[in-house]
Write an enzyme that holds these catalytic residues in place. Structure first.
Site, PDB file in Angstrom:
ATOM      1  N   ALA A  54       0.794  -1.236   0.000  1.00  0.00           N
ATOM      2  CA  ALA A  54       0.000   0.000   0.000  1.00  0.00           C
ATOM      3  C   ALA A  54       0.831   1.294   0.000  1.00  0.00           C
ATOM      4  O   ALA A  54       0.647   2.148  -0.882  1.00  0.00           O
ATOM      5  CB  ALA A  54      -0.976  -0.029   1.174  1.00  0.00           C
ATOM      6  N   GLN A 197       4.100 -13.433  -1.723  1.00  0.00           N
ATOM      7  CA  GLN A 197       4.839 -12.281  -1.178  1.00  0.00           C
ATOM      8  C   GLN A 197       5.703 -12.691   0.019  1.00  0.00           C
ATOM      9  O   GLN A 197       6.773 -12.122   0.253  1.00  0.00           O
ATOM     10  CB  GLN A 197       3.860 -11.185  -0.714  1.00  0.00           C
ATOM     11  CG  GLN A 197       3.220 -10.393  -1.838  1.00  0.00           C
ATOM     12  CD  GLN A 197       1.899 -10.980  -2.290  1.00  0.00           C
ATOM     13  OE1 GLN A 197       1.643 -12.173  -2.127  1.00  0.00           O
ATOM     14  NE2 GLN A 197       1.064 -10.166  -2.893  1.00  0.00           N
ATOM     15  N   ASP A 238      -3.894  -2.478   4.057  1.00  0.00           N
ATOM     16  CA  ASP A 238      -4.145  -1.739   2.811  1.00  0.00           C
ATOM     17  C   ASP A 238      -5.157  -0.636   3.018  1.00  0.00           C
ATOM     18  O   ASP A 238      -5.144   0.372   2.315  1.00  0.00           O
ATOM     19  CB  ASP A 238      -4.609  -2.693   1.710  1.00  0.00           C
ATOM     20  CG  ASP A 238      -3.422  -3.460   1.178  1.00  0.00           C
ATOM     21  OD1 ASP A 238      -3.028  -4.442   1.822  1.00  0.00           O
ATOM     22  OD2 ASP A 238      -2.853  -3.017   0.163  1.00  0.00           O
ATOM     23  N   LYS A 249      -3.872  -8.317   3.018  1.00  0.00           N
ATOM     24  CA  LYS A 249      -3.676  -9.453   2.109  1.00  0.00           C
ATOM     25  C   LYS A 249      -4.568 -10.639   2.480  1.00  0.00           C
ATOM     26  O   LYS A 249      -4.703 -10.972   3.665  1.00  0.00           O
ATOM     27  CB  LYS A 249      -2.190  -9.846   2.147  1.00  0.00           C
ATOM     28  CG  LYS A 249      -1.780 -11.002   1.285  1.00  0.00           C
ATOM     29  CD  LYS A 249      -2.218 -10.882  -0.159  1.00  0.00           C
ATOM     30  CE  LYS A 249      -1.760  -9.601  -0.835  1.00  0.00           C
ATOM     31  NZ  LYS A 249      -2.470  -9.375  -2.145  1.00  0.00           N
TER      32      LYS A 249
HETATM   33  O1  MRU Z   1      -1.123  -7.285  -3.290  1.00  0.00           O
HETATM   34  P1  MRU Z   1      -0.047  -6.600  -2.511  1.00  0.00           P
HETATM   35  O2  MRU Z   1       1.238  -7.338  -2.486  1.00  0.00           O
HETATM   36  O3  MRU Z   1       0.100  -5.148  -2.916  1.00  0.00           O
HETATM   37  O4  MRU Z   1      -0.598  -6.592  -1.021  1.00  0.00           O
HETATM   38  C1  MRU Z   1       0.184  -6.029  -0.005  1.00  0.00           C
HETATM   39  C2  MRU Z   1      -0.382  -6.185   1.351  1.00  0.00           C
HETATM   40  O5  MRU Z   1      -1.451  -6.708   1.545  1.00  0.00           O
HETATM   41  C3  MRU Z   1       0.405  -5.592   2.473  1.00  0.00           C
HETATM   42  O6  MRU Z   1       0.247  -6.332   3.642  1.00  0.00           O
HETATM   43  C4  MRU Z   1      -0.091  -4.157   2.738  1.00  0.00           C
HETATM   44  O7  MRU Z   1      -0.137  -3.434   1.545  1.00  0.00           O
HETATM   45  C5  MRU Z   1       0.763  -3.455   3.706  1.00  0.00           C
HETATM   46  S1  MRU Z   1       2.339  -3.072   3.055  1.00  0.00           S
HETATM   47  C6  MRU Z   1       3.170  -2.144   4.189  1.00  0.00           C
END
Ligand code: MRU
Length: 345
Positions: A54, A197, A238, A249
């Site tokens: 995010a 991830q 997010d 996520k």
């Molecule tokens: O689909 P992504 O990899 O963009 O999702 C990221 C996440 O869900 C993270 O946990 C969230 O953005 C926090 S990042 C500091």
């Protein structure tokens, strides 16, 4: 604190006239930066998840606006403001769930509306400020989160909420970095299907700092909680609604339910730019659906009509399952009680 020494992994680098983006689709096999010189390129980099997470999405979008201003204003185009507006609109469609994207674009648009002449240096300074404020927020959150982890040996994290997902240092991984310096010994990372991830990014990023972590299959989390000694789960976010519900996520919600069952605490670490004070509860949050092919084996993809897949990439964890929300403005314990409105400036 020496910020330079704290940052070993950079997802984004501003060169002065272009944006370098570390292609996270290729990690950990390949560390490769692509150079973007226009906002359409940045739009594509976000949409295709070369840059993800995010806060990093918000920062990349802010630099995308700078590139748009450089392109259209420098061309002495009398219609430059409308063209930049159009590019901002395009950037806003890159991904729907992370509110940092919309926050960063609004911040840039408001600055452009307020400043009619010679916008390039002003707008560049603002994007760089958004970037450096995010790093500073993470360093602050790291300390506040580590304070909560006193006497904690073992934590687990999900997805990648690290330097790769932010301006640097990380939110959940920032807390883990700070706690590690104070004696935290064991870190588990869930692999985070389907995009991995955790398996591809988090364990690699921690290894760059010499922090040892243990990877587990997502489906091993319940058994780890039952048979291991896990004190806290620490994740990023997010979008956080005003009542403290948290979109993060996919898989975060199931970890939260499991944590409740096993008496394990759940910490969400996120900058205030991740809070959507206008969103009353998590029910209103738009959950991104990505291509089913991320889930399907190749043999199914090439043989389309037989098998389908459902691929929501975020879920919402109700505030009632969250022990603490840690931001740079302070910590909200038991967000179920009063939500997060106390963090409003
Ligand atoms: O689909 P992504 O990899 O963009 O999702 C990221 C996440 O869900 C993270 O946990 C969230 O953005 C926090 S990042 C500091």
């Amino acid at each position: 604190m020496n910020v330079k020494n704290e940052l070993r992994v950079n997802a984004l680098e501003w060169t002065g006239q272009s944006l370098l983006v570390l292609d996270q689709r290729l990690l950990p096999e390949k560390v490769n930066y692509d150079e973007y010189t226009d906002s359409q390129g940045v739009f594509k980099a976000i949409k295709t998840m070369r840059v993800r997470g995010a806060p990093a999405i918000g920062i990349a979008a802010a630099y995308g606006v700078v590139l748009s201003v450089i392109q259209h204003y420098s061309a002495l185009d009398s219609n430059w403001k409308n063209k930049v507006k159009y590019d901002i609109q395009l950037l806003s469609t890159s991904r729907p769930t992370a509110v940092n994207l919309f926050w960063a674009l609004d911040t840039m648009q408001q600055a452009l509306d307020a400043k009619a002449d010679n916008p390039i240096s002003y707008i560049t300074k603002l994007a760089k400020q958004i970037h450096s404020d995010d790093i500073q927020a993470n360093l602050t959150m790291g300390e506040l989160g580590a304070d909560l982890l006193k006497n904690t040996d073992t934590v687990m994290t999900h997805c990648n909420a690290g330097a790769l997902a932010t301006g640097g240092y990380g939110t959940a991984l920032g807390v883990i970095r700070s706690a590690y310096k104070r004696g935290l010994t064991k870190v588990y990372a869930g692999e985070t299907r389907p995009w991995l991830q955790g398996a591809r990014l988090t364990v690699w990023e921690l290894a760059q700092d010499g922090i040892e972590s243990t990877l587990i299959a997502d489906s091993a989390a319940a058994w780890l909680m039952k048979t291991g000694k896990l004190d806290w789960i620490i994740v990023g976010a997010d979008r956080i609604a005003a009542n403290g519900d948290v979109a993060n996520k996919i898989g975060t919600y199931s970890l939260a339910v499991l944590a409740k069952q096993h008496g394990i605490k759940l910490m969400v670490a996120a900058p205030v730019s991740t809070i959507d004070f206008e969103m009353e509860s998590g029910e209103g949050i738009d959950i991104e659906q990505r291509n089913p092919n991320e889930l399907l084996a190749n043999c199914y993809i090439n043989n389309d009509s037989l098998v389908s897949a459902w691929n929501p990439v975020f879920d919402v964890t109700p505030a009632s399952l969250i022990t603490a929300i840690v931001t740079e403005r302070g910590v909200v314990l038991n967000p179920e009680e009063k939500g997060v409105n106390s963090l409003k400036s």
